[in-house]
Design a protein around this motif. Structure first.
Motif, PDB file in Angstrom:
ATOM      1  N   PRO A   1       4.470  14.854 -10.025  1.00  0.00           N
ATOM      2  CA  PRO A   1       5.810  14.612 -10.553  1.00  0.00           C
ATOM      3  C   PRO A   1       6.617  13.721  -9.608  1.00  0.00           C
ATOM      4  CG  PRO A   1       5.220  16.907 -10.806  1.00  0.00           C
ATOM      5  CD  PRO A   1       4.151  16.280  -9.955  1.00  0.00           C
ATOM      6  N   GLU A   2       7.343  12.773 -10.196  1.00  0.00           N
ATOM      7  CA  GLU A   2       8.169  11.833  -9.446  1.00  0.00           C
ATOM      8  C   GLU A   2       9.635  12.140  -9.738  1.00  0.00           C
ATOM      9  OE1 GLU A   2       8.857   7.049  -9.442  1.00  0.00           O
ATOM     10  OE2 GLU A   2       6.823   7.795  -9.779  1.00  0.00           O
ATOM     11  N   HIS A   3      10.416  12.304  -8.691  1.00  0.00           N
ATOM     12  CA  HIS A   3      11.822  12.704  -8.826  1.00  0.00           C
ATOM     13  C   HIS A   3      12.730  11.531  -8.482  1.00  0.00           C
ATOM     14  CE1 HIS A   3      14.881  15.770  -9.236  1.00  0.00           C
ATOM     15  NE2 HIS A   3      15.401  15.446  -8.079  1.00  0.00           N
ATOM     16  N   LYS A   4      13.687  11.245  -9.357  1.00  0.00           N
ATOM     17  CA  LYS A   4      14.650  10.153  -9.167  1.00  0.00           C
ATOM     18  C   LYS A   4      16.024  10.632  -9.595  1.00  0.00           C
ATOM     19  CE  LYS A   4      11.184   6.860 -10.753  1.00  0.00           C
ATOM     20  NZ  LYS A   4      10.833   5.933 -11.817  1.00  0.00           N
ATOM     21  N   ARG A   5      17.000   9.792  -9.355  1.00  0.00           N
ATOM     22  CA  ARG A   5      18.366  10.036  -9.843  1.00  0.00           C
ATOM     23  C   ARG A   5      18.874   8.757 -10.495  1.00  0.00           C
ATOM     24  NH1 ARG A   5      20.697  14.766  -8.588  1.00  0.00           N
ATOM     25  NH2 ARG A   5      19.737  15.954  -6.924  1.00  0.00           N
ATOM     26  N   THR A   6      19.630   8.927 -11.567  1.00  0.00           N
ATOM     27  CA  THR A   6      20.246   7.778 -12.211  1.00  0.00           C
ATOM     28  C   THR A   6      21.389   7.301 -11.319  1.00  0.00           C
ATOM     29  OG1 THR A   6      21.891   9.073 -13.408  1.00  0.00           O
ATOM     30  CG2 THR A   6      19.753   8.728 -14.500  1.00  0.00           C
TER      31      THR A   6
ATOM     32  N   THR B   1      12.925  13.892 -13.502  1.00  0.00           N
ATOM     33  CA  THR B   1      11.562  14.050 -13.009  1.00  0.00           C
ATOM     34  C   THR B   1      10.626  13.579 -14.115  1.00  0.00           C
ATOM     35  OG1 THR B   1      12.109  15.880 -11.549  1.00  0.00           O
ATOM     36  CG2 THR B   1       9.812  15.684 -12.200  1.00  0.00           C
ATOM     37  N   THR B   2       9.659  12.727 -13.742  1.00  0.00           N
ATOM     38  CA  THR B   2       8.704  12.205 -14.709  1.00  0.00           C
ATOM     39  C   THR B   2       7.282  12.483 -14.231  1.00  0.00           C
ATOM     40  OG1 THR B   2       8.701  10.032 -13.668  1.00  0.00           O
ATOM     41  CG2 THR B   2      10.249  10.368 -15.476  1.00  0.00           C
ATOM     42  N   PHE B   3       6.376  12.651 -15.180  1.00  0.00           N
ATOM     43  CA  PHE B   3       4.961  12.837 -14.887  1.00  0.00           C
ATOM     44  C   PHE B   3       4.181  12.603 -16.168  1.00  0.00           C
ATOM     45  CE2 PHE B   3       6.982  16.872 -15.749  1.00  0.00           C
ATOM     46  CZ  PHE B   3       6.156  17.490 -16.676  1.00  0.00           C
ATOM     47  N   ARG B   4       2.862  12.533 -16.046  1.00  0.00           N
ATOM     48  CA  ARG B   4       1.992  12.357 -17.203  1.00  0.00           C
ATOM     49  C   ARG B   4       1.238  13.663 -17.446  1.00  0.00           C
ATOM     50  NH1 ARG B   4       1.133   8.046 -20.285  1.00  0.00           N
ATOM     51  NH2 ARG B   4      -1.073   7.881 -19.885  1.00  0.00           N
TER      52      ARG B   4
ATOM     53  N   PHE C   1       0.389  11.811 -22.506  1.00  0.00           N
ATOM     54  CA  PHE C   1       1.819  11.813 -22.766  1.00  0.00           C
ATOM     55  C   PHE C   1       2.580  11.507 -21.476  1.00  0.00           C
ATOM     56  CE2 PHE C   1      -0.162  14.726 -25.743  1.00  0.00           C
ATOM     57  CZ  PHE C   1       0.387  14.346 -26.958  1.00  0.00           C
ATOM     58  N   SER C   2       3.617  10.702 -21.581  1.00  0.00           N
ATOM     59  CA  SER C   2       4.552  10.497 -20.475  1.00  0.00           C
ATOM     60  C   SER C   2       5.704  11.460 -20.707  1.00  0.00           C
ATOM     61  CB  SER C   2       5.074   9.060 -20.469  1.00  0.00           C
ATOM     62  OG  SER C   2       4.016   8.164 -20.249  1.00  0.00           O
ATOM     63  N   VAL C   3       5.982  12.304 -19.711  1.00  0.00           N
ATOM     64  CA  VAL C   3       6.993  13.353 -19.860  1.00  0.00           C
ATOM     65  C   VAL C   3       8.175  13.055 -18.953  1.00  0.00           C
ATOM     66  CG1 VAL C   3       7.450  15.824 -19.663  1.00  0.00           C
ATOM     67  CG2 VAL C   3       5.191  15.033 -20.391  1.00  0.00           C
ATOM     68  N   SER C   4       9.373  13.190 -19.503  1.00  0.00           N
ATOM     69  CA  SER C   4      10.608  13.036 -18.737  1.00  0.00           C
ATOM     70  C   SER C   4      11.419  14.316 -18.849  1.00  0.00           C
ATOM     71  CB  SER C   4      11.450  11.873 -19.275  1.00  0.00           C
ATOM     72  OG  SER C   4      10.752  10.665 -19.166  1.00  0.00           O
ATOM     73  N   THR C   5      11.983  14.749 -17.723  1.00  0.00           N
ATOM     74  CA  THR C   5      12.868  15.914 -17.708  1.00  0.00           C
ATOM     75  C   THR C   5      14.182  15.499 -17.067  1.00  0.00           C
ATOM     76  OG1 THR C   5      12.035  16.657 -15.568  1.00  0.00           O
ATOM     77  CG2 THR C   5      10.927  17.514 -17.527  1.00  0.00           C
ATOM     78  N   PHE C   6      15.257  16.155 -17.424  1.00  0.00           N
ATOM     79  CA  PHE C   6      16.586  15.777 -16.952  1.00  0.00           C
ATOM     80  C   PHE C   6      17.354  16.988 -16.436  1.00  0.00           C
ATOM     81  CE2 PHE C   6      15.200  12.914 -20.258  1.00  0.00           C
ATOM     82  CZ  PHE C   6      15.409  11.669 -19.687  1.00  0.00           C
TER      83      PHE C   6
ATOM     84  N   GLU D   1      15.021  19.265 -11.791  1.00  0.00           N
ATOM     85  CA  GLU D   1      14.952  19.862 -10.456  1.00  0.00           C
ATOM     86  C   GLU D   1      13.870  20.939 -10.411  1.00  0.00           C
ATOM     87  OE1 GLU D   1      16.591  18.930  -7.782  1.00  0.00           O
ATOM     88  OE2 GLU D   1      18.206  17.704  -8.599  1.00  0.00           O
ATOM     89  N   HIS D   2      13.872  21.820 -11.404  1.00  0.00           N
ATOM     90  CA  HIS D   2      12.910  22.917 -11.427  1.00  0.00           C
ATOM     91  C   HIS D   2      11.483  22.405 -11.611  1.00  0.00           C
ATOM     92  CE1 HIS D   2      16.447  25.610 -12.847  1.00  0.00           C
ATOM     93  NE2 HIS D   2      16.437  25.450 -11.535  1.00  0.00           N
ATOM     94  N   ALA D   3      11.295  21.421 -12.492  1.00  0.00           N
ATOM     95  CA  ALA D   3       9.954  20.865 -12.718  1.00  0.00           C
ATOM     96  C   ALA D   3       9.419  20.224 -11.441  1.00  0.00           C
ATOM     97  CB  ALA D   3       9.985  19.845 -13.857  1.00  0.00           C
ATOM     98  N   PHE D   4      10.262  19.500 -10.726  1.00  0.00           N
ATOM     99  CA  PHE D   4       9.807  18.836  -9.510  1.00  0.00           C
ATOM    100  C   PHE D   4       9.358  19.838  -8.451  1.00  0.00           C
ATOM    101  CE2 PHE D   4      10.600  16.898  -5.310  1.00  0.00           C
ATOM    102  CZ  PHE D   4       9.673  15.883  -5.384  1.00  0.00           C
ATOM    103  N   HIS D   5      10.068  20.957  -8.343  1.00  0.00           N
ATOM    104  CA  HIS D   5       9.729  21.963  -7.328  1.00  0.00           C
ATOM    105  C   HIS D   5       8.621  22.913  -7.783  1.00  0.00           C
ATOM    106  CE1 HIS D   5      12.819  20.719  -4.561  1.00  0.00           C
ATOM    107  NE2 HIS D   5      13.685  20.726  -5.547  1.00  0.00           N
TER     108      HIS D   5
END
Length: 180
Positions: free
Chosen positions: A15-20, A27-30, A53-58, A63-67
């Motif tokens: 998972p890759e974590h970014k901020r707008t 957080t995005t991942f495949r 699938f490319s998955v995006s979370t907001f 935060e929870h997905a990344f950790h």
């Protein structure tokens, strides 16, 4: 147009974590969702392809997905499916993107431990669990998917018998009217 979809699969990328620019966490991942079917002619299971699938979370889910998620984890997720056409100088295709609404580990393949977000916790000031009579569980990592799990306190005959008899003190439960 978006449709709601639920899939099971394996996290295929870390998972890759970014901020707008506005500070919203993403957080995005495949996810690779392998399909299998039983072939009656060979009496065996055969792979029938993999959907990617490319998955995006907001926000909080990001935060929870990344950790919580790592490459290789088996997950169940639900969200909004978006099919997006793309093209480069040499190729063109369609990408299946999911904006996730909920994600969890697939417990058929291992164990997981849920921890409430500290901001969402409702425990008392002295740190007692939010549910009286709640038991703290020790979770072991199972490295062999076919290994028998360690005994769970609810599997102990004395505790199960006490729960059926309604002995809430012996069973560790505070709802004596519920047999299980």
């Amino acid at each position: 147009m978006t449709d709601t979809i639920t899939i099971t699969g394996n996290v295929a990328t870390e998972p890759e974590h970014k901020r707008t620019p506005g500070g919203v966490p993403i957080t995005t991942f495949r996810v690779a969702s392998g399909q299998r079917r039983y072939d009656r002619t060979t009496n065996s299971w055969v792979d029938a392809g993999t959907n990617w699938f490319s998955v995006s979370t907001f926000r909080g889910l990001a935060e929870h997905a990344f950790h919580s998620l790592r490459k290789g984890d088996r997950v169940i997720l639900t969200g909004k499916l978006k099919l997006r056409q793309w093209e480069t100088d040499t190729k063109k295709g369609v990408s299946a993107d999911i904006d996730a609404d909920a994600i969890g580990h697939d417990l058929r393949f291992g164990v997981s431990r849920f921890e409430k977000d500290a901001a969402a916790s409702t425990s008392s000031e002295d740190g007692a669990p939010e549910h009286p009579g709640a038991t703290e569980w020790t979770v072991a990592t199972i490295t062999d998917a076919w290994a028998a799990p360690e005994a769970h306190p609810a599997d102990e005959p004395a505790l199960v018998g006490a729960a059926i008899a309604g002995d809430s003190a012996a069973s560790g439960r505070d709802d004596a009217d519920t047999p299980f």
